[in-house]
Design an enzyme around this catalytic site. Structure first.
Site, PDB file in Angstrom:
ATOM      1  N   CYS A  93       0.754  -1.349   0.078  1.00  0.00           N
ATOM      2  CA  CYS A  93       0.037  -0.024  -0.081  1.00  0.00           C
ATOM      3  C   CYS A  93       0.900   1.236   0.017  1.00  0.00           C
ATOM      4  O   CYS A  93       1.811   1.416   0.768  1.00  0.00           O
ATOM      5  CB  CYS A  93      -0.783  -0.026   1.129  1.00  0.00           C
ATOM      6  SG  CYS A  93      -2.157  -1.244   1.384  1.00  0.00           S
ATOM      7  N   ARG A 110       6.009   0.005  -5.771  1.00  0.00           N
ATOM      8  CA  ARG A 110       5.554  -0.531  -4.445  1.00  0.00           C
ATOM      9  C   ARG A 110       4.807  -1.997  -4.657  1.00  0.00           C
ATOM     10  O   ARG A 110       4.743  -2.722  -4.073  1.00  0.00           O
ATOM     11  CB  ARG A 110       5.034   0.061  -3.390  1.00  0.00           C
ATOM     12  CG  ARG A 110       5.951   1.092  -2.644  1.00  0.00           C
ATOM     13  CD  ARG A 110       5.269   2.228  -1.962  1.00  0.00           C
ATOM     14  NE  ARG A 110       4.924   1.774  -0.575  1.00  0.00           N
ATOM     15  CZ  ARG A 110       5.370   2.084   0.372  1.00  0.00           C
ATOM     16  NH1 ARG A 110       6.520   2.845   0.420  1.00  0.00           N
ATOM     17  NH2 ARG A 110       4.855   1.483   1.356  1.00  0.00           N
ATOM     18  N   TRP A 143      -2.729  -2.823  -1.603  1.00  0.00           N
ATOM     19  CA  TRP A 143      -2.270  -4.500  -1.941  1.00  0.00           C
ATOM     20  C   TRP A 143      -3.299  -5.007  -1.161  1.00  0.00           C
ATOM     21  O   TRP A 143      -3.657  -5.002   0.186  1.00  0.00           O
ATOM     22  CB  TRP A 143      -1.101  -4.282  -1.241  1.00  0.00           C
ATOM     23  CG  TRP A 143      -0.354  -5.723  -1.098  1.00  0.00           C
ATOM     24  CD1 TRP A 143      -0.433  -6.501  -0.271  1.00  0.00           C
ATOM     25  CD2 TRP A 143       0.311  -6.334  -2.421  1.00  0.00           C
ATOM     26  NE1 TRP A 143       0.074  -7.741  -0.722  1.00  0.00           N
ATOM     27  CE2 TRP A 143       0.628  -7.547  -1.927  1.00  0.00           C
ATOM     28  CE3 TRP A 143       0.644  -6.072  -3.829  1.00  0.00           C
ATOM     29  CZ2 TRP A 143       1.318  -8.465  -2.759  1.00  0.00           C
ATOM     30  CZ3 TRP A 143       1.161  -6.746  -4.594  1.00  0.00           C
ATOM     31  CH2 TRP A 143       1.504  -8.310  -4.021  1.00  0.00           C
ATOM     32  N   ASN A 153      -2.691   1.614   5.696  1.00  0.00           N
ATOM     33  CA  ASN A 153      -1.770   0.499   5.521  1.00  0.00           C
ATOM     34  C   ASN A 153      -1.762  -0.253   6.822  1.00  0.00           C
ATOM     35  O   ASN A 153      -1.050   0.023   7.833  1.00  0.00           O
ATOM     36  CB  ASN A 153      -0.576   1.111   4.930  1.00  0.00           C
ATOM     37  CG  ASN A 153       0.596   0.247   4.507  1.00  0.00           C
ATOM     38  OD1 ASN A 153       0.334  -0.853   4.431  1.00  0.00           O
ATOM     39  ND2 ASN A 153       1.727   0.776   4.106  1.00  0.00           N
ATOM     40  N   GLY A 154      -1.840  -1.801   6.449  1.00  0.00           N
ATOM     41  CA  GLY A 154      -1.761  -2.536   7.626  1.00  0.00           C
ATOM     42  C   GLY A 154      -2.943  -3.613   7.646  1.00  0.00           C
ATOM     43  O   GLY A 154      -3.671  -3.747   6.751  1.00  0.00           O
ATOM     44  N   GLU A 160      19.404 -17.803  -5.181  1.00  0.00           N
ATOM     45  CA  GLU A 160      19.058 -16.294  -5.526  1.00  0.00           C
ATOM     46  C   GLU A 160      18.580 -16.410  -7.331  1.00  0.00           C
ATOM     47  O   GLU A 160      17.649 -15.951  -7.655  1.00  0.00           O
ATOM     48  CB  GLU A 160      20.039 -15.374  -5.496  1.00  0.00           C
ATOM     49  CG  GLU A 160      20.089 -13.858  -5.994  1.00  0.00           C
ATOM     50  CD  GLU A 160      18.661 -13.301  -5.605  1.00  0.00           C
ATOM     51  OE1 GLU A 160      17.950 -13.842  -4.484  1.00  0.00           O
ATOM     52  OE2 GLU A 160      18.358 -12.325  -6.032  1.00  0.00           O
ATOM     53  N   LYS A 204      14.840 -15.549  -8.550  1.00  0.00           N
ATOM     54  CA  LYS A 204      14.680 -14.414  -9.438  1.00  0.00           C
ATOM     55  C   LYS A 204      13.878 -15.000 -10.682  1.00  0.00           C
ATOM     56  O   LYS A 204      12.680 -14.484 -11.137  1.00  0.00           O
ATOM     57  CB  LYS A 204      15.993 -13.960 -10.350  1.00  0.00           C
ATOM     58  CG  LYS A 204      16.702 -12.677  -9.855  1.00  0.00           C
ATOM     59  CD  LYS A 204      16.238 -11.596  -9.232  1.00  0.00           C
ATOM     60  CE  LYS A 204      15.867 -11.872  -7.932  1.00  0.00           C
ATOM     61  NZ  LYS A 204      15.674 -11.032  -6.952  1.00  0.00           N
ATOM     62  N   GLU A 210      10.122 -15.312  -9.573  1.00  0.00           N
ATOM     63  CA  GLU A 210       9.395 -14.124  -9.360  1.00  0.00           C
ATOM     64  C   GLU A 210       8.923 -13.470 -10.608  1.00  0.00           C
ATOM     65  O   GLU A 210       7.823 -13.231 -10.545  1.00  0.00           O
ATOM     66  CB  GLU A 210      10.390 -12.897  -8.664  1.00  0.00           C
ATOM     67  CG  GLU A 210      10.699 -13.430  -7.161  1.00  0.00           C
ATOM     68  CD  GLU A 210      11.519 -12.288  -6.492  1.00  0.00           C
ATOM     69  OE1 GLU A 210      11.147 -11.498  -5.558  1.00  0.00           O
ATOM     70  OE2 GLU A 210      12.613 -11.897  -7.203  1.00  0.00           O
ATOM     71  N   HIS A 261      20.157 -37.100  -3.219  1.00  0.00           N
ATOM     72  CA  HIS A 261      19.235 -37.586  -1.811  1.00  0.00           C
ATOM     73  C   HIS A 261      17.840 -37.107  -2.035  1.00  0.00           C
ATOM     74  O   HIS A 261      17.128 -37.266  -1.197  1.00  0.00           O
ATOM     75  CB  HIS A 261      19.838 -36.982  -0.792  1.00  0.00           C
ATOM     76  CG  HIS A 261      21.250 -37.405  -0.477  1.00  0.00           C
ATOM     77  ND1 HIS A 261      21.635 -38.597  -0.049  1.00  0.00           N
ATOM     78  CD2 HIS A 261      22.564 -36.585  -0.355  1.00  0.00           C
ATOM     79  CE1 HIS A 261      22.956 -38.848   0.278  1.00  0.00           C
ATOM     80  NE2 HIS A 261      23.194 -37.499   0.041  1.00  0.00           N
ATOM     81  N   LYS A 302       7.122  -4.623  -3.837  1.00  0.00           N
ATOM     82  CA  LYS A 302       8.576  -4.428  -3.557  1.00  0.00           C
ATOM     83  C   LYS A 302       8.862  -4.203  -2.247  1.00  0.00           C
ATOM     84  O   LYS A 302       9.871  -4.532  -1.652  1.00  0.00           O
ATOM     85  CB  LYS A 302       8.809  -3.010  -4.418  1.00  0.00           C
ATOM     86  CG  LYS A 302      10.137  -2.546  -4.186  1.00  0.00           C
ATOM     87  CD  LYS A 302      11.024  -3.431  -5.113  1.00  0.00           C
ATOM     88  CE  LYS A 302      12.533  -2.998  -5.060  1.00  0.00           C
ATOM     89  NZ  LYS A 302      13.306  -4.203  -5.560  1.00  0.00           N
TER      90      LYS A 302
HETATM   91  C1  G6P Z   1       9.629  -8.826  -1.180  1.00  0.00           C
HETATM   92  C2  G6P Z   1      10.322  -8.637  -2.540  1.00  0.00           C
HETATM   93  C3  G6P Z   1      11.599  -9.497  -2.651  1.00  0.00           C
HETATM   94  C4  G6P Z   1      12.467  -8.964  -1.497  1.00  0.00           C
HETATM   95  C5  G6P Z   1      11.668  -8.849  -0.361  1.00  0.00           C
HETATM   96  C6  G6P Z   1      12.495  -8.259   1.063  1.00  0.00           C
HETATM   97  O1  G6P Z   1       9.124  -9.832  -1.027  1.00  0.00           O
HETATM   98  O2  G6P Z   1       9.432  -8.996  -3.387  1.00  0.00           O
HETATM   99  O3  G6P Z   1      11.968  -9.209  -3.925  1.00  0.00           O
HETATM  100  O4  G6P Z   1      13.661  -9.548  -1.828  1.00  0.00           O
HETATM  101  O5  G6P Z   1      10.561  -8.267  -0.316  1.00  0.00           O
HETATM  102  O6  G6P Z   1      12.848  -6.841   0.692  1.00  0.00           O
HETATM  103  P1  G6P Z   1      13.661  -6.056   1.509  1.00  0.00           P
HETATM  104  O7  G6P Z   1      13.334  -4.558   1.070  1.00  0.00           O
HETATM  105  O8  G6P Z   1      13.398  -6.454   2.698  1.00  0.00           O
HETATM  106  O9  G6P Z   1      14.855  -6.412   1.091  1.00  0.00           O
END
Ligand code: G6P
Length: 571
Positions: free
Chosen positions: A2, A27, A69, A95-96, A447, A451, A454, A470, A566
């Protein structure tokens, strides 16, 4: 998550609030709305984009806006904020997540109030209208009844003030000439004011066209503004593309920032720790995994890397613990909650973040700022490389290294070579995809898989190379593509054995290797780096690029992947 924007002053409130909401779009959100104040409150809402808000030209001088959101209730127009009270006298954005929503709603329903939405947030508007009287006192009282997170703005019919309270997600107030602003992120304020007052948790503020006042528990407090250093990124076709391209310059800024910030006190805190926790979410958690491996190796100190959402108090007993929190945004609720837990145990805390003035910078004892520049694409790229560099430098300095000859230049030149690695092939999106590695390369594999998930919405996973046999090897057949990362010479034989095993079961294997051929179908050779510990900063780049290319080939918008935000400001 949000986004919140508010404006009161002599300017055009509609345009300023819409502009702020556009800035906060990165965001992530699924619906939007604006309430214009004055003699009556007019609310405009839409499912989908801010651009779909159809607000006629008007002379309103006070407005609040929101990008939502969805948590309680689907992302529809009726559930979008702002929410109006039953009598139309109060509009609220929130927001919350209100944990005691059912109980509060039942109380309101018993009073005959009908709800217009399925949200928890609407409760706040009705409760404020019922309170009446001094609006600031009402905001504090209502927030006090809410269990959970409730950062909110409220405006009242016939009033030129915006009332707000921070409970959870952040709020920043800007004071201009004949106007005041509020936003959940200073990015939305930088165009209008040079500094901002960042509300601490539990603080309340009232802004009018001429002034801003701050309160805590009903008592007026004085706050000092923080300079806004962040600037909104210039619009571009693909932020993720430009953020990957910016990695060398971002690393240089991180390098200078870390050199500037690390002092003997911080180094001795790290050196003297008996146990170090790395805590983060998503990509930031992967940076913590790298930190754990590096500090254990260099300082011989036991470390734990923990997902912030799994971080409980159980392990926090014992002397000389030290906790490092990694978060690009500095606003992730799970990470902030974990930090709070450490503080309650008296454990010294360090934040590694990209956003100066973010919540974590106020909460942690110390901060290392990445200075990677605004990162807008939801999937983190440059901030990850910069997190690794900050951890690398901290670990090396704690281990006695005082000088990093030409490090930014070395990385800059190696990264130019790595940009040329194009791993993408048609079969990447049609076959079952696996990422493997060992040690720090397993972190890179994780990672890479994150990616890919996502932004392509394709199921993939990462495995420790030695663990394949395993279980996961049961999944391997001739419809499998495996991407292996290898940067440590001592792992070469083990990885070569895994590659041979995978290929003999039909898998197609692509290798990113700093140590030569391991029998893969195709190998991309990483350029030489002066220190093996630096490779994770480099070897992840082909994986970031791979995910981006695959996402674009699939026709998706990599900057705004579905269901992801984000900055995740709720737990
Ligand atoms: C969200 C994003 C991720 C990010 C994570 C942590 O889930 O979609 O891409 O890695 O938050 O965010 P931060 O701002 O704490 O690094």
């Amino acid at each position: 998550m949000c986004g919140i924007v508010g404006y009161t002053g002599f300017g055009n409130a509609r345009d300023i609030v819409l502009d702020g909401l556009k800035t906060l779009e990165y965001r992530g959100y699924d619906s939007a709305g604006v309430a214009l104040g004055g003699d009556y409150i007019a609310v405009y809402k839409t499912a989908g984009s801010v651009d779909a808000l159809n607000i006629p030209d008007c002379a309103a001088h006070i407005a609040i806006g929101h990008t939502r959101w969805a948590t309680h209730g689907s992302p529809t127009q009726k559930n979008a904020h702002p929410h109006l009270s039953f009598d139309g006298s109060v509009a609220v954005v929130h927001n919350g997540v209100i944990e005691n929503c059912e109980q509060l709603k039942a109380e309101l329903v018993a009073k005959g109030i009908k709800f217009a939405s399925d949200t928890d947030s609407e409760i706040i508007a009705h409760m404020l209208a019922l309170e009446g009287g001094d609006m600031r006192a009402a905001v504090e009282k209502v927030a006090g009844r809410i269990v959970g997170a409730a950062t909110l703005l409220a405006l009242r019919k016939g009033d030129d003030r915006i009332y707000m309270l921070r409970k959870g997600a952040s709020l920043a107030v800007g004071v201009g000439e004949g106007e005041c602003f509020v936003a959940s992120d200073t990015l939305a304020l930088g165009k209008y004011v040079r500094s901002a007052y960042i509300l601490s948790d539990g603080e309340c503020a009232v802004i009018s066209p001429i002034t801003a006042s701050f309160f805590k528990d009903g008592v007026k407090i004085f706050k000092t503004p923080t300079e806004i250093k962040r600037t909104p990124p210039t619009p571009c076709a693909c932020h993720m593309r430009s953020e990957i391209d910016e990695i060398p310059t971002a690393l240089k800024r991180t390098f200078l920032s870390v050199l500037d910030s690390v002092d003997e006190t911080l180094l001795s805190d790290v050196r003297n720790a008996k146990r170090i926790f790395f805590v983060g979410c998503g990509t930031a958690y992967h940076a913590g995994l790298y930190g754990k491996l590096l500090l254990e190796k260099l300082l011989n100190v036991p470390c734990e890397a923990t997902l912030a959402s799994e971080f409980d108090g159980v392990r926090l007993h014992g002397e000389n613990n030290y906790a490092i929190f990694i978060t690009q945004s500095g606003e992730t609720a799970d990470t902030l909650q974990a930090l709070d837990r450490c503080k309650r145990h008296g454990i010294p805390t360090l934040a590694i973040t990209n956003v100066g003035g973010s919540s974590i910078t106020f909460a942690a004892d110390r901060t290392l700022l990445l200075e990677a520049g605004a990162e807008v694409a939801v999937a983190a790229t440059k901030s990850y490389n910069c997190q690794l560099l900050a951890i690398y430098m901290l670990a090396k300095m704690a281990n006695g290294v005082g000088f990093f000859a030409n490090l930014p230049d070395e990385l800059h030149s190696a990264i130019q070579d790595v940009y040329g690695a194009d791993l993408y092939e048609e079969r990447i999106r049609t076959s079952n995809l696996f990422f493997i590695g060992k040690g720090a390369d397993y972190v890179t594999a994780r990672e890479g898989a994150l990616k890919f998930k996502e932004i392509t919405y394709k199921m993939t996973d990462a495995y420790a190379a030695g663990e394949l046999k395993h279980g996961a090897i049961a999944l391997i057949d001739d419809n499998s593509t495996v991407i292996v990362t290898l940067t440590n010479p001592k792992d070469k034989h083990r990885i070569a054995a895994a590659v041979s095993e995978l290929r003999s079961r039909g898998a197609y294997v692509l290798a990113i290797s700093a140590v030569g051929d391991v029998g893969a179908d195709k190998t991309f050779a990483l350029p030489h780096l002066s220190d093996d510990d630096l490779y994770p900063l480099l070897s992840v780049i082909p994986l970031q690029n791979l995910a981006l290319t695959a996402s674009l080939c699939l026709g998706y918008d990599p900057d705004k992947p579905r269901n992801l935000a984000k900055s995740v400001t709720v737990i």
